[in-house]
Scaffold this active site. Sequence first.
Site, PDB file in Angstrom:
ATOM      1  N   HIS A  30      28.906  -1.269 -57.171  1.00  0.00           N
ATOM      2  CA  HIS A  30      29.385  -0.015 -56.585  1.00  0.00           C
ATOM      3  C   HIS A  30      29.428  -0.174 -55.072  1.00  0.00           C
ATOM      4  CE1 HIS A  30      30.043   4.246 -56.086  1.00  0.00           C
ATOM      5  NE2 HIS A  30      29.017   4.325 -55.258  1.00  0.00           N
ATOM      6  N   HIS A  41      27.735  -3.081 -50.835  1.00  0.00           N
ATOM      7  CA  HIS A  41      27.954  -3.333 -52.263  1.00  0.00           C
ATOM      8  C   HIS A  41      26.601  -3.431 -52.945  1.00  0.00           C
ATOM      9  CE1 HIS A  41      28.382  -6.000 -55.831  1.00  0.00           C
ATOM     10  NE2 HIS A  41      29.495  -5.330 -56.006  1.00  0.00           N
ATOM     11  N   CYS A  69      35.584   3.132 -56.079  1.00  0.00           N
ATOM     12  CA  CYS A  69      34.649   3.319 -54.975  1.00  0.00           C
ATOM     13  C   CYS A  69      35.009   2.402 -53.814  1.00  0.00           C
ATOM     14  CB  CYS A  69      33.220   3.069 -55.438  1.00  0.00           C
ATOM     15  SG  CYS A  69      32.982   1.533 -56.335  1.00  0.00           S
TER      16      CYS A  69
END
Length: 1042
Positions: free
Chosen positions: A606, A598, A191
């Site tokens: 993620h 984040h 990601c």
Amino acid sequence: MKNKRKIVQYFLIFFPKKKERNIFQSLFHQQTLLNQLREVTGTTDVQLLQQALQVSNGDLGEAVAFLTEKNAKVPQQDEATYYQTSQVASDRYISVGSQADTNVIDLTGDDKDDLQRAIALSLEESSRAFRETGITDEEQAISRVLEASIAENKASLKRTHTEVWSDSPNPHDRKRIDNCPVGLKNVGNTCWFSAVIQSLFNLLEFQRLVLNYSPPARVHDLPRNQKEHRNLPFMQELRNLFSLMVGSKRKYVDPSRAVEILKDAFKSSESQQQDVSEFTHKLLDWLEDAFQMKAEEDREGEKPKNPMVELFYGRFLAVGVLEGKKFENTEMFGQYPLQVNGFKDLHECLEAAMIEGEIESLHSAENSARSGQEHWFTELPPVLTFELSRFEFNQALGRPEKIHNKLEFPSMLYMDRYMDRNREVTRIKREEIRRLKEHLTLLQQRLERYLSYGSGPKRFPLADVLQYAMEFASSKPVCTSPVEDIDTSSLSPSESSGQASGPPTVPPVAQSHRVPLHKPFTQSRLPPDLPMHPAPRHITEEELRVLESCLHRWRSEVENDTRDLQGSITRIHRTVEVMYADKSMMQVPYRLHAVLVHEGQANAGHYWAYIYDPHQRCWMKYNDISVTKSSWEELVRDSFGGYRNASAYCLMYINDKKPFLIEEEFDKETGQILSGMDKLPPDLKQYVKEDNEMFDKEIEEWDVLTSTSSSSPQPMSIESTPQQDPEYMEQPSPTHDSKRLQEDTERAISRATAEQEERSPEALLNAAIKLEYSRLLRLAQDDAAPGIDFRLQHIIVYLIQNQAPKKILERTLLTQFADRNLAFDERCKSIMNVARSKLDLIKPEEVNIDEYEMWHQDYRNFRETTIFMITGLELFQKNNFVEALMYLIYAYQYNKELLLKGLYRGHNEELLGHYRRQCLLKLNEQAAAMFESTEEVEVTIGLGIMNELVVPCIPLLLVHDTERDLLAVEDMRNRWCSYLGQEMEANLQEKLTDFLPKLLDCSTEIKSFHDPPKLPTYSTLELCERFSRTVAALNKRHAEGR
């Protein structure tokens, strides 16, 4: 042995690839310990770190002690080195504006010879490693992450059971809609890659540079090391990826090849989720190298210009004093790091980063022993990127922690105050702000004395204290004897009479030997003159008048003083806010382009990105494969921090006076904007064209496959349709449903026969249909009692409430009266035959058979959704949350599809959403309790519940972004993230570290689930009864507060 058997059985079900998982966890844990040890001690020698871990058997505290003893003779870096910036031109990424860490372990000593030897040895080893491989230690660290990402992706492809992380098999679900931006598939903890690449791709100038890049013609003849050979293949894959993001027909594309290139450049098998800023550093570094090779070839004899440097790099002037000696150095910077802890907004972070140490001596002519430095930007890049440092190492816990403090940042940032050309003006303004803040502090302290008055632990506003004193002084004492409150009616007759006639006559002897009786009320009664509420006992009118006058005057004075102080504080705040608001300090505007977010903790989380679309004038959210419209309010909620575990980690601003950064390119001949495939050079056009043809072919094959599988073995015709009544109107056996429908039909025929004078079958049929329709219309229009849904009783009610066409209603009623299971008397037979004849005479243009089938299919879906719902709710009430979840999940999804067609097509969405959410929360609670037990079997089962049930369902809660669902997801994540700060065994820490990235994945991609549970067959009567019982039980549960 029994526990071991349970574990084996469980892993056979949930973890068929246990070996790979254990290897991954072990490597991840080892790398985590190395990173923690490196951060605590400052030691970068990997072999020494590994030796310390081996000696200490993985104990971080013992490893730190080992390294401390090992390096006891190595002194701290000389102070002069700290203030004198590096002269190495190739080092683009220097640490600027960093603050001293109060938690850094001191490993200093006095032997400077050892220091020189250590530095020489370190330089020699680094130089030798770079000469041999062309790879730095920092790059090798990145390789470990990339390898882990690819390994995770490959491992997921090898799983044999139905995988919730797989793409939808239907290519139509993966088809790009119009010109919607293309997403990037998460190929295993990537990601961070998606967030950075999307932010750069949406810089159209950067996009053009990458798409139009061509490798040097003499590249194969040049003697390049491994590092330089890596850049060109990576650039080609980045071009391919960008071209797909421009012209692909897919909703999202797979970046595995670009990630593979990064992985192949380094050789390691350890893993962790990559840090965004570190990856961006290296990505720009590699791109700079690739463009430098091209620039050197294109401009032989001239100083080459590197477009990456011109786009992303700026310069600042370091002005300082070291032990009384002034110095000035010019340095280049890429991403500018900023500390977050202790600051409330971006300007405060920048102010702190621009000034280090004690700077009073910078502004005075006298030399002093004080040391400090200021940074002044001399040249800002068109793309200005700030790294927000949101991680710190907690030495008490021996692990990094994330800083969740709130930090605000503007959508438009004026950088004038930090420019070297405004140095003198800024210094004057800073001095004025410093003076105002000092005065502000004094005023706030004075105001605090008014607002928190008193000397004890509890303090109150002084104005309120005076008001309370005034109220007390003016209160009148009301004395009431407690005896008067006794309810004499509760006494017995003898007690009442005794009280009325006085004390009874007792003989003298009896009185002398009388035993005292315990009378709890009379013996504990309060003094008769105690006031009912606080009030002065004795105060004269004169005293009260004087006291009230004083208290009123004092209260007015206090209120006036408080208002004056608050007004002064507000004016100072306003003065500070507008200090840089004049036009001369608003000439360097930078507009916010992208925010990289984040969510999670320091060692798991993620990433996603918010990127501004200047053409649509809105914010877009790029979350792996999902690209959706967003808003500034959503960005603020997710990015400022302080509210959730999510916060901004990287801010990308662009010079607002350089529109070429985000402007589309124009065709030089036609003057038209180039869009889509027209942007691409010929080689990339062909590449995208081939990929689109492959995708088109996949869609065609899918369409052929689905049309073949959905075709019926018997051809559908108008004549044959009435013979095959829907299953809910005529069951295979004449019981329950068909019998009840039969009775309703016969009842309508009987009433029509009694009321109708004309006894012909056609006239009776028309009359009976009208009577049946009237009955069902009343049901459709009546307000049903709780627990009753008339739609379940008959399809006509469903059709009426959803405003189905009249022709659909008529055909459905005819089908009811054409039922072969009607009674076999001549009257019903004749009516049935007439009904069937009328069905046969209906022409295709009169009733669209596809529309008719669609309405009946919707009703079948409605009944199935009802069964899913009541089965799930029944299981939920029995606390069987594991089985209830799938029923509720499918009930919610199917119901949502129905509601898209109309308000009365399905059930209450809020009700289903509530119990779906509650079921997930209950499962999360159970799994967390199992994890907290630390028992191996319990922990394994708990994590299995999360991985197999809860985690796959989280995107379903995120996709519609409702507040209650988001809060539920946040609660679940917070529960598991709270374990990061707790002491636990190493194996539990490994399992938690492996699990958290899945839980914190914010992708809203709807994953493919296992097949829905099989549903039992219920008659209409049974379905209505179960529905009624279930709703009644829910109402009772709600009334009891459960």
